[in-house]
Write a protein that holds these residues in place. Structure first.
Motif, PDB file in Angstrom:
ATOM      1  N   ARG A 262      30.286  74.305  32.485  1.00 44.35           N
ATOM      2  CA  ARG A 262      29.669  74.090  31.171  1.00 44.35           C
ATOM      3  C   ARG A 262      30.453  73.139  30.285  1.00 44.35           C
ATOM      4  N   THR A 263      31.624  72.709  30.705  1.00 43.70           N
ATOM      5  CA  THR A 263      32.483  71.912  29.828  1.00 43.70           C
ATOM      6  C   THR A 263      33.033  70.703  30.573  1.00 43.70           C
ATOM      7  N   THR A 264      32.851  69.528  29.976  1.00 41.77           N
ATOM      8  CA  THR A 264      33.380  68.281  30.512  1.00 41.77           C
ATOM      9  C   THR A 264      34.229  67.620  29.440  1.00 41.77           C
ATOM     10  N   GLU A 265      35.436  67.284  29.776  1.00 42.65           N
ATOM     11  CA  GLU A 265      36.350  66.652  28.816  1.00 42.65           C
ATOM     12  C   GLU A 265      36.381  65.156  29.056  1.00 42.65           C
ATOM     13  N   ASP A 282      25.681  78.747  27.312  1.00 38.21           N
ATOM     14  CA  ASP A 282      25.673  79.780  28.328  1.00 38.21           C
ATOM     15  C   ASP A 282      24.240  80.272  28.543  1.00 38.21           C
ATOM     16  N   GLU A 283      24.093  81.352  29.300  1.00 37.11           N
ATOM     17  CA  GLU A 283      22.746  81.837  29.607  1.00 37.11           C
ATOM     18  C   GLU A 283      21.988  82.301  28.374  1.00 37.11           C
ATOM     19  N   HIS A 284      22.713  82.556  27.280  1.00 35.56           N
ATOM     20  CA  HIS A 284      22.068  82.962  26.029  1.00 35.56           C
ATOM     21  C   HIS A 284      21.933  81.795  25.050  1.00 35.56           C
ATOM     22  N   ASN A 285      22.170  80.583  25.539  1.00 38.87           N
ATOM     23  CA  ASN A 285      22.084  79.371  24.717  1.00 38.87           C
ATOM     24  C   ASN A 285      23.139  79.355  23.625  1.00 38.87           C
ATOM     25  N   ASN A 286      24.282  79.973  23.872  1.00 34.25           N
ATOM     26  CA  ASN A 286      25.378  80.032  22.904  1.00 34.25           C
ATOM     27  C   ASN A 286      26.645  79.437  23.509  1.00 34.25           C
ATOM     28  N   CYS A 287      27.553  79.012  22.639  1.00 29.47           N
ATOM     29  CA  CYS A 287      28.940  78.674  22.953  1.00 29.47           C
ATOM     30  C   CYS A 287      29.560  77.979  21.750  1.00 29.47           C
ATOM     31  N   TYR A 288      29.072  78.295  20.572  1.00 27.94           N
ATOM     32  CA  TYR A 288      29.506  77.584  19.381  1.00 27.94           C
ATOM     33  C   TYR A 288      30.955  77.856  19.023  1.00 27.94           C
ATOM     34  N   THR A 289      31.495  79.018  19.441  1.00 29.72           N
ATOM     35  CA  THR A 289      32.888  79.314  19.126  1.00 29.72           C
ATOM     36  C   THR A 289      33.841  78.382  19.861  1.00 29.72           C
ATOM     37  N   GLU A 290      33.354  77.725  20.920  1.00 27.48           N
ATOM     38  CA  GLU A 290      34.206  76.818  21.684  1.00 27.48           C
ATOM     39  C   GLU A 290      34.275  75.427  21.072  1.00 27.48           C
ATOM     40  N   SER A 299      22.154  70.600  25.147  1.00 31.22           N
ATOM     41  CA  SER A 299      21.302  71.733  25.504  1.00 31.22           C
ATOM     42  C   SER A 299      19.994  71.268  26.125  1.00 31.22           C
ATOM     43  N   LEU A 300      19.637  71.891  27.263  1.00 31.14           N
ATOM     44  CA  LEU A 300      18.321  71.667  27.854  1.00 31.14           C
ATOM     45  C   LEU A 300      17.231  72.356  27.051  1.00 31.14           C
ATOM     46  N   ARG A 301      17.548  73.519  26.474  1.00 31.80           N
ATOM     47  CA  ARG A 301      16.571  74.270  25.688  1.00 31.80           C
ATOM     48  C   ARG A 301      16.646  73.864  24.225  1.00 31.80           C
ATOM     49  N   GLN A 302      15.536  74.082  23.513  1.00 41.99           N
ATOM     50  CA  GLN A 302      15.484  73.712  22.107  1.00 41.99           C
ATOM     51  C   GLN A 302      16.480  74.538  21.300  1.00 41.99           C
ATOM     52  N   ILE A 303      17.179  73.857  20.397  1.00 40.73           N
ATOM     53  CA  ILE A 303      18.186  74.495  19.565  1.00 40.73           C
ATOM     54  C   ILE A 303      17.548  74.878  18.229  1.00 40.73           C
TER      55      ILE A 303
END
Length: 359
Positions: A262-265, A282-290, A299-303
């Motif tokens: 999920r992460t590319t630097e 992630d699977e819940h469309n979250n990862c904002y803390t990162e 995101s592939l899904r609508q935000i």
């Protein structure tokens, strides 16, 4: 009243065209009173001639490009190539549309003469568009190079019984005209239709059709040539595109590493705006803390709107592939990845979705 396409505006090219971009922008904004955003960039020799002119943010005019008309309205992030001439009384171009080098728009003019290009279109090199009557192009339309669009056709004498044809052209959303396609007067090309190279379109093409030949004939109908695109397939497509982007960064001297699935630097040179992480949800469309300032959320899904605001609050940017939109905030890396995604047909809006929210 009918007028021929005017000759080159030599006086304007000599008096204004030589100006550097900033001085030319100042001249048009404060002397000519055109409504031009300060971020618009003008190539050497480019000129604009009009009664009412509006050009939005981040638009670029190439070297020796000429725009002439009574009403000119150009949206944000439009790119017009070098040595292109657009001469028609009414011109509108939507966000993100690109016009290639050495494109000519004009011809015999009437009070109805107009070119209307939607958002995220492309009109490629060496094409000619006759706008005697309106040419209306929807959103996400591709017109390949060397293409010819005619709204009138004549030469033999009508008073001797020969045909003289006048008719506007309409090309609906998502259509694709490959290279060297000719479109004759009075034709409508339906949405998501595809015309093969060297086709000559003499009559209407229904939506979601595949057509080819001279004259063009429908070979497949009802979108039967369009493959299914589910989330799992698109997740694989996106992963492949990111792998290609990593290779592209490395090929151009940068460093790129997949830290996880999920992460590319990315570290592309010494500029801070080219050093960040590309983070997928992630699977819940979250990862904002990162997210850290300057990172990119992809995101592939609508935000949802509230999540978009949360991302921007971290001084990060986002690309929403389902909604085909992106944040106004961003950096050089955001722009580079957005441009790279175009090779898969992904074209994003940066400004117009905000405008829709306000209307």
């Amino acid at each position: 009243m009918f007028n021929r396409m005017s000759g080159l505006p030599i006086r304007e090219i000599l008096s204004v065209g030589w100006m550097p971009s900033r001085l030319k922008s100042y001249y048009y904004r404060y002397w000519k009173r055109y409504d031009i955003h300060k971020s618009v960039r003008f190539g050497l020799g480019s000129v604009i001639i009009g009664r009412s002119v509006t050009i939005a943010a981040e638009t670029q005019l190439g070297m020796l490009s000429i725009l002439r008309g009574r009403q000119i309205a150009i949206g944000p992030r439009v790119k017009i190539g070098s040595f292109s001439v657009i001469d028609t009384p009414s011109l509108t171009i939507g966000e993100g549309t690109r016009i290639g080098n050495q494109v000519v728009v004009g011809g015999l003019q009437t009070p109805k003469s107009a070119l209307h290009l939607g958002r995220n279109c492309i009109l490629m090199e060496w094409s000619f568009v006759n706008t005697t009557l309106p040419v209306t192009v929807g959103d996400d339309v591709g017109i390949g190079g060397h293409s010819l669009l005619f709204t009138h056709g004549l030469w033999p004498n009508a008073f001797e019984g020969f045909p003289v044809n006048f008719g506007e052209i309409k090309i609906e959303d998502g259509a694709w005209l490959a290279w060297r396609v000719s479109v004759l007067p009075g034709v409508t090309i339906g949405s998501q239709s595809i015309l093969s190279s060297d086709a000559c379109v003499t009559k209407d093409i229904p939506p979601r059709s595949l057509a080819a030949g001279v004259p063009a004939k429908v070979l497949r109908e009802n979108g039967s040539y369009i493959a299914q695109a589910g989330h799992d397939q698109n997740r694989i497509r996106l992963a492949n595109l990111l792998n290609e982007f990593v290779e592209w960064v490395q090929f151009n001297g940068g460093q790129a590493t997949h830290l996880s699935d999920r992460t590319t630097e990315i570290c592309w040179g010494d500029r801070p705006d080219r050093q960040a992480k590309i983070i997928q949800p992630d699977e819940h469309n979250n990862c904002y803390t990162e997210l850290s300032p300057g990172d990119l959320f992809l995101s592939l899904r609508q935000i949802p709107e509230e999540r978009r605001q949360a991302i921007e609050a971290t001084r990060s940017s986002w690309l929403d592939l389902e909604a085909k939109e992106r944040s106004i905030t961003g950096n050089a890396l955001t722009d580079e990845l957005e441009e790279f995604l175009r090779r898969a047909g992904l074209r994003l809006l940066k400004y117009d979705h905000y405008r829709r929210d306000m209307t």
